[in-house]
Design a protein around this motif. Sequence first.
Motif, PDB file in Angstrom:
ATOM      1  N   ARG A  62      29.755  -8.638  18.683  1.00 40.40           N
ATOM      2  CA  ARG A  62      28.788  -9.103  19.676  1.00 40.40           C
ATOM      3  C   ARG A  62      27.400  -9.042  19.066  1.00 40.40           C
ATOM      4  O   ARG A  62      27.103  -8.172  18.254  1.00 40.40           O
ATOM      5  CB  ARG A  62      28.846  -8.223  20.928  1.00 40.40           C
ATOM      6  CG  ARG A  62      30.175  -8.222  21.652  1.00 40.40           C
ATOM      7  CD  ARG A  62      30.475  -9.558  22.293  1.00 40.40           C
ATOM      8  NE  ARG A  62      29.501  -9.928  23.299  1.00 40.40           N
ATOM      9  CZ  ARG A  62      29.595  -9.570  24.581  1.00 40.40           C
ATOM     10  NH1 ARG A  62      30.596  -8.822  24.998  1.00 40.40           N
ATOM     11  NH2 ARG A  62      28.664  -9.960  25.459  1.00 40.40           N
ATOM     12  N   ASP A  63      26.521  -9.942  19.475  1.00 39.86           N
ATOM     13  CA  ASP A  63      25.149  -9.918  18.969  1.00 39.86           C
ATOM     14  C   ASP A  63      24.123  -9.820  20.091  1.00 39.86           C
ATOM     15  O   ASP A  63      22.924  -9.988  19.872  1.00 39.86           O
ATOM     16  CB  ASP A  63      24.864 -11.160  18.120  1.00 39.86           C
ATOM     17  CG  ASP A  63      24.831 -12.453  18.930  1.00 39.86           C
ATOM     18  OD1 ASP A  63      25.268 -12.445  20.104  1.00 39.86           O
ATOM     19  OD2 ASP A  63      24.378 -13.485  18.381  1.00 39.86           O
ATOM     20  N   GLY A  84      26.297  -4.044  19.796  1.00 44.89           N
ATOM     21  CA  GLY A  84      26.188  -5.040  18.732  1.00 44.89           C
ATOM     22  C   GLY A  84      25.041  -5.964  19.065  1.00 44.89           C
ATOM     23  O   GLY A  84      25.133  -6.756  20.001  1.00 44.89           O
ATOM     24  N   ARG A 137      21.865  -8.456  17.364  1.00 40.79           N
ATOM     25  CA  ARG A 137      21.195  -9.097  16.226  1.00 40.79           C
ATOM     26  C   ARG A 137      19.695  -8.995  16.445  1.00 40.79           C
ATOM     27  O   ARG A 137      19.157  -9.505  17.424  1.00 40.79           O
ATOM     28  CB  ARG A 137      21.625 -10.561  16.103  1.00 40.79           C
ATOM     29  CG  ARG A 137      21.173 -11.235  14.812  1.00 40.79           C
ATOM     30  CD  ARG A 137      21.768 -12.632  14.724  1.00 40.79           C
ATOM     31  NE  ARG A 137      21.522 -13.254  13.439  1.00 40.79           N
ATOM     32  CZ  ARG A 137      20.457 -14.021  13.159  1.00 40.79           C
ATOM     33  NH1 ARG A 137      19.560 -14.247  14.106  1.00 40.79           N
ATOM     34  NH2 ARG A 137      20.319 -14.557  11.967  1.00 40.79           N
ATOM     35  N   THR A 138      19.014  -8.339  15.521  1.00 42.41           N
ATOM     36  CA  THR A 138      17.578  -8.125  15.635  1.00 42.41           C
ATOM     37  C   THR A 138      16.827  -9.371  15.173  1.00 42.41           C
ATOM     38  O   THR A 138      17.398 -10.253  14.524  1.00 42.41           O
ATOM     39  CB  THR A 138      17.157  -6.911  14.795  1.00 42.41           C
ATOM     40  OG1 THR A 138      17.488  -7.146  13.423  1.00 42.41           O
ATOM     41  CG2 THR A 138      17.871  -5.644  15.271  1.00 42.41           C
ATOM     42  N   LYS A 140      19.239  -8.818  11.224  1.00 40.94           N
ATOM     43  CA  LYS A 140      20.153  -7.714  10.957  1.00 40.94           C
ATOM     44  C   LYS A 140      20.928  -7.356  12.225  1.00 40.94           C
ATOM     45  O   LYS A 140      20.528  -7.684  13.332  1.00 40.94           O
ATOM     46  CB  LYS A 140      19.374  -6.501  10.448  1.00 40.94           C
ATOM     47  CG  LYS A 140      18.700  -6.742   9.103  1.00 40.94           C
ATOM     48  CD  LYS A 140      17.956  -5.498   8.629  1.00 40.94           C
ATOM     49  CE  LYS A 140      17.296  -5.738   7.276  1.00 40.94           C
ATOM     50  NZ  LYS A 140      16.548  -4.549   6.805  1.00 40.94           N
ATOM     51  N   TYR A 141      22.058  -6.670  12.017  1.00 45.79           N
ATOM     52  CA  TYR A 141      22.893  -6.255  13.140  1.00 45.79           C
ATOM     53  C   TYR A 141      22.851  -4.735  13.260  1.00 45.79           C
ATOM     54  O   TYR A 141      22.842  -4.019  12.250  1.00 45.79           O
ATOM     55  CB  TYR A 141      24.338  -6.716  12.940  1.00 45.79           C
ATOM     56  CG  TYR A 141      24.552  -8.191  13.183  1.00 45.79           C
ATOM     57  CD1 TYR A 141      25.083  -8.652  14.385  1.00 45.79           C
ATOM     58  CD2 TYR A 141      24.212  -9.130  12.211  1.00 45.79           C
ATOM     59  CE1 TYR A 141      25.277 -10.007  14.614  1.00 45.79           C
ATOM     60  CE2 TYR A 141      24.398 -10.488  12.427  1.00 45.79           C
ATOM     61  CZ  TYR A 141      24.935 -10.915  13.633  1.00 45.79           C
ATOM     62  OH  TYR A 141      25.120 -12.253  13.860  1.00 45.79           O
ATOM     63  N   GLN A 142      22.850  -4.250  14.502  1.00 45.29           N
ATOM     64  CA  GLN A 142      22.838  -2.808  14.727  1.00 45.29           C
ATOM     65  C   GLN A 142      23.602  -2.470  16.002  1.00 45.29           C
ATOM     66  O   GLN A 142      23.778  -3.308  16.880  1.00 45.29           O
ATOM     67  CB  GLN A 142      21.392  -2.296  14.826  1.00 45.29           C
ATOM     68  CG  GLN A 142      20.609  -2.893  15.977  1.00 45.29           C
ATOM     69  CD  GLN A 142      19.156  -2.423  16.000  1.00 45.29           C
ATOM     70  OE1 GLN A 142      18.585  -2.051  14.978  1.00 45.29           O
ATOM     71  NE2 GLN A 142      18.551  -2.425  17.192  1.00 45.29           N
ATOM     72  N   ILE A 193      28.747  -2.018  15.231  1.00 45.43           N
ATOM     73  CA  ILE A 193      28.313  -2.396  13.877  1.00 45.43           C
ATOM     74  C   ILE A 193      28.548  -1.224  12.920  1.00 45.43           C
ATOM     75  O   ILE A 193      29.001  -1.418  11.780  1.00 45.43           O
ATOM     76  CB  ILE A 193      26.830  -2.811  13.869  1.00 45.43           C
ATOM     77  CG1 ILE A 193      26.581  -3.918  14.903  1.00 45.43           C
ATOM     78  CG2 ILE A 193      26.420  -3.259  12.478  1.00 45.43           C
ATOM     79  CD1 ILE A 193      27.438  -5.151  14.740  1.00 45.43           C
ATOM     80  N   TRP A 241      28.791 -11.284   8.891  1.00 37.57           N
ATOM     81  CA  TRP A 241      28.850 -11.051  10.330  1.00 37.57           C
ATOM     82  C   TRP A 241      29.017 -12.381  11.055  1.00 37.57           C
ATOM     83  O   TRP A 241      28.336 -13.361  10.729  1.00 37.57           O
ATOM     84  CB  TRP A 241      27.588 -10.358  10.819  1.00 37.57           C
ATOM     85  CG  TRP A 241      27.327  -9.023  10.200  1.00 37.57           C
ATOM     86  CD1 TRP A 241      26.360  -8.710   9.291  1.00 37.57           C
ATOM     87  CD2 TRP A 241      28.064  -7.808  10.428  1.00 37.57           C
ATOM     88  NE1 TRP A 241      26.446  -7.382   8.943  1.00 37.57           N
ATOM     89  CE2 TRP A 241      27.465  -6.801   9.625  1.00 37.57           C
ATOM     90  CE3 TRP A 241      29.151  -7.483  11.226  1.00 37.57           C
ATOM     91  CZ2 TRP A 241      27.934  -5.487   9.601  1.00 37.57           C
ATOM     92  CZ3 TRP A 241      29.623  -6.181  11.209  1.00 37.57           C
ATOM     93  CH2 TRP A 241      29.020  -5.196  10.415  1.00 37.57           C
ATOM     94  N   ALA A 272      28.957 -13.767  14.931  1.00 37.47           N
ATOM     95  CA  ALA A 272      28.746 -13.490  16.346  1.00 37.47           C
ATOM     96  C   ALA A 272      29.841 -14.144  17.176  1.00 37.47           C
ATOM     97  O   ALA A 272      30.228 -15.283  16.930  1.00 37.47           O
ATOM     98  CB  ALA A 272      27.380 -14.005  16.785  1.00 37.47           C
TER      99      ALA A 272
END
Length: 281
Positions: free
Chosen positions: A44-45, A51, A53-54, A58-60, A64, A83, A85
């Motif tokens: 997921r983003d 999950g 996406r910034t 980047k993913y955090q 993640i 990655w 999404a």
Amino acid sequence: MASRAVNIAVAAGLLCVASTACGGSEDGSDGAGGERDGLTIAVRDDLPGIGLRTPDGKYQGFDIDVATYIAKRLGVAADDIEWKATVPAERENVLTRGDADLVVATYSITPERKRKVDFVGPYFLAHQDLLVRAGDDSIDAAGDLDSKKLCSVTGSTSAQNVKNELAPKADLQEFSSPSECLTGLENKAVDALTNDDAILAGFAARKESRGKFRLTGLRLSDERYGVGVKKGQDALRADVTRALRQMVADGTWKKSVRAHFGGAGYEAEAAPRLTETGAAD
């Protein structure tokens, strides 16, 4: 000379049969298990703490961290992860089409899904819960939602389950995203938001949200998050199984849970026992 070359080739072929060192895997599936050059993981983003996406790409989030740890144990560095999404409705499809090697995306293990894909897990136990405003003491049970406005993401079944089974008089409001529901909750356009407690905690733990909301802790259902794997990839499942066990054993799992959910005052349960595992368990 030719005869000797043939004998060497035959011997090499027998060695490949006896071991799996010449490509493929013990269960006959390609690309599963062992060292890998790269890994495509669907996540997921759009879920803070899970999950996300910034803006810098980047993913955090907790999922993640889980995915990155698994990749490392498979010999894939974080920079070599691709990655992808995904959204809930597409999680089976990205595996069956071969678009991703793994799905780590709040993917609850269910009998229906197990007919289409394999799982390793559960690596996390979540529960359907309610998120309300911090100062609102009028909602402490699902039945308290009668005649109140309950927010749901369009297409979600969680709020509909509450309305159908626990609070039939609830006024169900559908928004396009969890963040819109959260804004509606803050602005008093709705009275409660329902989703998995880990997802709710992720939103509530954001710096801009801290102190504004509270989880009721009702645990309206059990959601067993698993890592999705395409059917037939038994060696890969075995590697993922070992990675998840190691993540718990070395304390990384607990550290990640605290980092991503602690700000909401959410107490996650201990890491669950893995019941869906690979062939080499």
